[in-house]
Structure formats: C-alpha cells, structure tokens
Design an enzyme around this catalytic site. Sequence first.
Site, short mmCIF file in Angstrom:
data_model
loop_
_atom_site.label_atom_id
_atom_site.label_comp_id
_atom_site.label_asym_id
_atom_site.label_seq_id
_atom_site.Cartn_x
_atom_site.Cartn_y
_atom_site.Cartn_z
N LYS A 13 35.51 113.89 45.92
CA LYS A 13 36.37 112.71 46.06
C LYS A 13 36.63 112.05 44.71
O LYS A 13 37.77 111.67 44.41
CB LYS A 13 35.71 111.70 47.01
N ARG A 88 32.17 103.39 54.40
CA ARG A 88 31.13 104.36 54.76
C ARG A 88 30.73 104.26 56.23
O ARG A 88 30.08 105.17 56.75
CB ARG A 88 29.89 104.16 53.89
N ARG A 127 24.72 118.86 38.78
CA ARG A 127 25.68 118.15 37.93
C ARG A 127 25.00 117.19 36.96
O ARG A 127 23.93 116.66 37.21
CB ARG A 127 26.70 117.40 38.79
N ARG A 161 21.94 111.64 37.14
CA ARG A 161 21.60 110.53 38.01
C ARG A 161 20.25 110.78 38.67
O ARG A 161 19.90 111.91 39.01
CB ARG A 161 22.67 110.35 39.10
N ARG A 172 21.08 111.82 51.76
CA ARG A 172 22.41 111.22 51.75
C ARG A 172 23.35 111.92 52.74
O ARG A 172 24.18 111.26 53.39
CB ARG A 172 22.99 111.28 50.33
#
Length: 214
Positions: A13, A88, A127, A161, A172
């Site tokens: 996204k 969300r 990532r 992160r 998540r």
Amino acid sequence: MNIILLGPPGAGKGTQARMLTENRGLVQLSTGDMLRAAVAAGTPVGKAADAVMKSGGLVGDEIVIGVISERLDQPDVKQGVIFDGFPRTLAQADALEKLLADKGIALDSVIEMSVDDEVVVARIAGRYTCAKCGEGYHDESKQPKTPGVCDKCGSTDFKRRADDNADAVKTRLLAYYRETSPLIGYYYAKGRLQSVDGLADIDEVERQISAILG
C-alpha cells in the site's frame, strides 16, 4: 480525488500510495508514517503508539482518528488524498464517513490489494531502509547496487523497524483479519470496492490501479 488503499501489512500500500502521489499530485496520508514521526519526536501520542507497535499490535482508534482529523485540516490536501492504512476497523470506517461528511470531502474509490499471507511475512521480515533518506530495501528482492551503500543518497547507515520480524508480522496479520478485513464487505456494500493483484510486480499493480481510477 480521495482514495482508500486496503490490504494486510506488506501488501504494498505504501509503495503504491507514493507512486500515486508522484503521478497524480495527491497527498499520501499514511497513519504509520505519521505515528512513527510522533514516536521519533517523543510526543505523548508517539510514546503510546511506540509501545503498541513494538508489541505487534494496532494503535487505538482515538490516536489514529485524531491524527487523521488534524491532517485533513491542512491546506495541502485540497487536491485529494490517499488513505494508506486507514481505516483499520469498522468503527474507524464509520468515523471516517462522518469526518469526511463534516468536512465536505467525498470518498471516490476503495482499492483492495490482495496478497498471500506467506508472501507478506517474507516481504516484511526482510525489509529495511536507509536511515538518512528513507529509501526502502529488502534482503532478497532489493539490495543496494553497491553493498552497504544507499543507491539514492550514498549513506551507509541502514535501519529496520522493531516490529519487522516474522512473529510480529503474524500478530499483525491476525489483527488484520480479525479487525480490518470486514471493511472489504463494508465498502463492497457501498459500491466503492475494487481489487487488484498485490502479488504482481510494482508496475503492473500501478497499471491496475490506474485503470480503476481512470
């Protein structure tokens, strides 16, 4: 033009939102980016968000909705926005409907980016970004051309992160399917939902989204 991008963490996204921003002049409203900025600044909202994100959870409605409402009052959003990672939950979707109506803003399209869970876990766990300019990289699919040196700014400082690991991603994803996936039916019922193949390469996903938006 005002757009919502739907999909699980790692669906791409953020990448597509940035491309839409460049190509169409829209403003990307990424709650994740805004919350991380608050975390970096050490604000009370940022401290609360930091604890939740590090545990792999989702930030509470009162924090997210407040951030979005304030952002929509800024003058640079008049040409249109891309909601990246918001709403969300069904409660947030209802709150957004009211918020947009109160501000006289129309929602033009909701695009679902459909992906496979295992691919999502691999995408996120691998990532990392340049600590200086924010350029994104991946252990498998996008390494710097010169190892250890950012392609964009030449920095040698990279970061990951805290919640970009397999266990946190699975937490998540569970939260996404429990709380966010009902939005697919919500917006379908309103006649606004369209889907693209989030597993396609970046340019193909962009082409599919452009075809939807016209």
